[in-house]
Design a protein around this motif. Structure first.
Motif, PDB file in Angstrom:
ATOM      1  N   ALA A 305      14.544 -17.796  21.835  1.00 55.49           N
ATOM      2  CA  ALA A 305      13.993 -16.458  21.618  1.00 55.49           C
ATOM      3  C   ALA A 305      12.911 -16.476  20.536  1.00 55.49           C
ATOM      4  O   ALA A 305      11.881 -15.816  20.655  1.00 55.49           O
ATOM      5  N   GLU A 306      13.125 -17.247  19.474  1.00 54.11           N
ATOM      6  CA  GLU A 306      12.148 -17.318  18.390  1.00 54.11           C
ATOM      7  C   GLU A 306      10.867 -18.016  18.859  1.00 54.11           C
ATOM      8  O   GLU A 306       9.754 -17.590  18.517  1.00 54.11           O
ATOM      9  N   ARG A 307      11.021 -19.068  19.643  1.00 51.76           N
ATOM     10  CA  ARG A 307       9.835 -19.752  20.162  1.00 51.76           C
ATOM     11  C   ARG A 307       9.029 -18.824  21.066  1.00 51.76           C
ATOM     12  O   ARG A 307       7.792 -18.791  20.993  1.00 51.76           O
ATOM     13  N   ASP A 308       9.711 -18.070  21.914  1.00 49.31           N
ATOM     14  CA  ASP A 308       9.020 -17.134  22.808  1.00 49.31           C
ATOM     15  C   ASP A 308       8.293 -16.061  22.009  1.00 49.31           C
ATOM     16  O   ASP A 308       7.179 -15.650  22.366  1.00 49.31           O
ATOM     17  N   ARG A 309       8.908 -15.576  20.922  1.00 48.13           N
ATOM     18  CA  ARG A 309       8.278 -14.540  20.087  1.00 48.13           C
ATOM     19  C   ARG A 309       6.980 -15.057  19.489  1.00 48.13           C
ATOM     20  O   ARG A 309       5.943 -14.376  19.494  1.00 48.13           O
ATOM     21  N   LEU A 310       7.009 -16.292  18.963  1.00 45.20           N
ATOM     22  CA  LEU A 310       5.808 -16.864  18.347  1.00 45.20           C
ATOM     23  C   LEU A 310       4.710 -17.097  19.377  1.00 45.20           C
ATOM     24  O   LEU A 310       3.519 -16.888  19.103  1.00 45.20           O
ATOM     25  N   LYS A 311       5.086 -17.538  20.577  1.00 49.10           N
ATOM     26  CA  LYS A 311       4.098 -17.731  21.641  1.00 49.10           C
ATOM     27  C   LYS A 311       3.443 -16.411  22.024  1.00 49.10           C
ATOM     28  O   LYS A 311       2.226 -16.339  22.245  1.00 49.10           O
ATOM     29  N   ASP A 312       4.236 -15.335  22.127  1.00 50.82           N
ATOM     30  CA  ASP A 312       3.687 -14.022  22.481  1.00 50.82           C
ATOM     31  C   ASP A 312       2.707 -13.525  21.419  1.00 50.82           C
ATOM     32  O   ASP A 312       1.668 -12.934  21.736  1.00 50.82           O
ATOM     33  N   ILE A 313       3.030 -13.772  20.145  1.00 46.86           N
ATOM     34  CA  ILE A 313       2.125 -13.358  19.071  1.00 46.86           C
ATOM     35  C   ILE A 313       0.815 -14.137  19.147  1.00 46.86           C
ATOM     36  O   ILE A 313      -0.277 -13.578  18.992  1.00 46.86           O
ATOM     37  N   ASP A 314       0.916 -15.440  19.410  1.00 48.09           N
ATOM     38  CA  ASP A 314      -0.295 -16.259  19.525  1.00 48.09           C
ATOM     39  C   ASP A 314      -1.198 -15.777  20.659  1.00 48.09           C
ATOM     40  O   ASP A 314      -2.425 -15.876  20.579  1.00 48.09           O
ATOM     41  N   SER A 315      -0.599 -15.230  21.720  1.00 45.84           N
ATOM     42  CA  SER A 315      -1.391 -14.790  22.873  1.00 45.84           C
ATOM     43  C   SER A 315      -2.218 -13.543  22.576  1.00 45.84           C
ATOM     44  O   SER A 315      -3.168 -13.242  23.309  1.00 45.84           O
ATOM     45  N   ILE A 316      -1.871 -12.782  21.523  1.00 43.57           N
ATOM     46  CA  ILE A 316      -2.637 -11.573  21.182  1.00 43.57           C
ATOM     47  C   ILE A 316      -3.307 -11.713  19.818  1.00 43.57           C
ATOM     48  O   ILE A 316      -3.708 -10.722  19.210  1.00 43.57           O
ATOM     49  N   ALA A 317      -3.447 -12.946  19.333  1.00 47.11           N
ATOM     50  CA  ALA A 317      -3.903 -13.167  17.963  1.00 47.11           C
ATOM     51  C   ALA A 317      -5.381 -12.870  17.743  1.00 47.11           C
ATOM     52  O   ALA A 317      -5.784 -12.606  16.605  1.00 47.11           O
ATOM     53  N   ASN A 318      -6.207 -12.918  18.787  1.00 43.82           N
ATOM     54  CA  ASN A 318      -7.640 -12.700  18.623  1.00 43.82           C
ATOM     55  C   ASN A 318      -7.927 -11.328  18.024  1.00 43.82           C
ATOM     56  O   ASN A 318      -7.443 -10.299  18.522  1.00 43.82           O
ATOM     57  N   GLY A 319      -8.712 -11.304  16.953  1.00 45.84           N
ATOM     58  CA  GLY A 319      -9.093 -10.040  16.325  1.00 45.84           C
ATOM     59  C   GLY A 319      -8.124  -9.568  15.272  1.00 45.84           C
ATOM     60  O   GLY A 319      -8.382  -8.577  14.592  1.00 45.84           O
ATOM     61  N   ILE A 320      -6.970 -10.238  15.119  1.00 54.13           N
ATOM     62  CA  ILE A 320      -5.997  -9.832  14.108  1.00 54.13           C
ATOM     63  C   ILE A 320      -6.173 -10.735  12.892  1.00 54.13           C
ATOM     64  O   ILE A 320      -6.193 -11.961  13.021  1.00 54.13           O
ATOM     65  N   PRO A 321      -6.302 -10.189  11.686  1.00 56.71           N
ATOM     66  CA  PRO A 321      -6.481 -11.004  10.476  1.00 56.71           C
ATOM     67  C   PRO A 321      -5.358 -12.023  10.323  1.00 56.71           C
ATOM     68  O   PRO A 321      -4.196 -11.740  10.646  1.00 56.71           O
TER      69      PRO A 321
END
Length: 408
Positions: A305-321
């Motif tokens: 679950a933690e690995r999936d959470r980090l992957k999802d965050i990386d997928s929307i990281a563009n434009g986020i400080p």
């Protein structure tokens, strides 16, 4: 003077302290009558000690056993990490050849060569938190050896293993392949596990601290043996945890061993299995010991679950400080959905603030009150253009003031 080469020593033991190695490892207690008690504690010494001239060996043991005379019962108490294989074999043979009925009780640790002596008993008992360990023999060398001599020692070591297997074979109810496997794996058993694997017959429900001890210390031949943490220095972590969990029972002020026969298949309740109370769980270590598969499943699911959470965050990281990303990942964990929503709100607030600042700047610039000053030589067309520009600026200001999207 020619240096004496010490003979090879074949041992089957857990690590022992130097103080244990040269001491008498047994004590006979003869209170008269038909019974006697044998306390077998410490490291089983070899025929010849390498470091001292007054080593107590198994020959003394056999002499004391004979001096007891004819006894009907000898109760053997064992707390030993093993020792010299040949000495253990000699003691084993002496006990089975005696006329007495031998009952052996593992009150703490019975490891390595000590398990050979245990098998001499017609009834083998173990405390519920007692520990038994079986493994392969090893050879200890002191001196100089040729390759041929070392090869010969390897052959002899295999023969020593076979001598141990011959004892196990008669009592464990296992095939040779099964015995070889458990010895190769260095097998540790706690309480009931020793019974399940054929090393013992009966379980003592009381933990070993309840009997034969005063403040968890037993003294034999002037030597104190502290049983409180007796496995801490060499037993694997899982074995220590089992012992600790089984030891957490109310201690009796004066306790004696009570026997529980080996669990038999079937019962008088028409095949119904008696209900077993669930173990009391007080911390994570006890939970893992009681339900290892369940705990492992929880851990695996949490990691995924933690690995999936980090992957999802990386997928929307563009434009986020980057600092916002690091905080959402590790400091104040957020899901990707919550992070995206928070960033949208932050972007909206930033845009609204920019719009408000632009409007305020225009309103406070004085552009709306700027008039036209005719220049000499300007024709009417130039003044008309100036008036048009002034009207446009004023209209923009009024339009911004009336924009419903502005915050109050």
């Amino acid at each position: 003077m020619e240096k004496k080469t010490k003979p090879a020593r074949f041992t089957n033991a857990v690590p022992a302290t130097a103080s244990q190695a040269n001491n008498k490892f047994w004590n006979f207690v003869d209170s008269g009558g038909d019974s006697a008690e044998l306390q077998l504690f410490g490291t089983i010494s070899s025929e010849e000690d390498w470091w001292s001239d007054d080593c107590v060996t198994y020959r003394n043991f056999i002499n004391e056993l004979k001096a007891l005379g004819d006894k009907k019962n000898i109760n053997v108490l064992i707390q030993s990490g093993g020792g010299d294989v040949f000495a253990a074999n000699a003691i084993y043979t002496a006990l089975i050849q005696s006329k007495a009925t031998i009952t052996a009780t593992v009150i703490g640790l019975c490891a390595s060569a000590a398990t050979i002596i245990l098998q001499a008993a017609s009834t083998r008992r173990i405390a519920k938190n007692g520990v038994l360990m079986a493994h392969n023999p090893s050879v200890t060398l002191y001196g100089s050896y040729t390759s041929a001599q070392l090869a010969k020692l390897a052959e002899v070591t295999d023969k020593v293993k076979e001598s141990i297997m011959s004892v196990y074979r008669d009592r464990l109810g296992k095939t040779d392949d099964e015995i070889k496997e458990l010895m190769n794996n260095e097998s540790w058993y706690v309480g009931q596990e020793a019974i399940d694997n054929g090393f013992c017959d009966e379980l003592i429900e009381d933990s070993f601290q309840n009997s034969y001890t005063d403040k968890n210390v037993l003294t034999a031949n002037g030597i104190g043996y502290n049983f409180k943490n007796f496995v801490n220095t060499f037993a694997p972590d899982e074995v220590r945890k089992k012992v600790q969990n089984l030891s957490k029972t109310p201690q009796k002020e004066t306790g004696t061993f009570s026997n529980t026969p080996t669990t038999q298949k079937g019962n008088s309740e028409m095949g119904m299995t008696p209900a077993t109370a669930a173990p009391a769980i007080q911390d994570a270590a006890q939970l893992r010991t009681a339900y290892p598969d369940f705990v492992n499943q929880i851990v695996e699911e949490a990691i995924k679950a933690e690995r999936d959470r980090l992957k999802d965050i990386d997928s929307i990281a563009n434009g986020i400080p980057n600092d916002v990303l690091m905080k959402a990942k590790y400091e104040e964990p957020l899901s990707a959905a919550d992070l995206a929503l928070a960033q949208l709100r932050a972007n909206n607030q930033a845009g609204q603030k920019t719009l408000n600042n632009l409007t305020d700047d225009l309103a406070n610039s004085g552009a709306g009150s700027v008039g036209t000053v005719p220049n000499v030589g300007n024709d009417g067309g130039s003044q008309q253009k100036a008036e048009q520009r002034e009207a446009k600026v004023g209209g923009l200001v009024n339009a911004l003031k009336g924009d419903k999207r502005r915050g109050k």
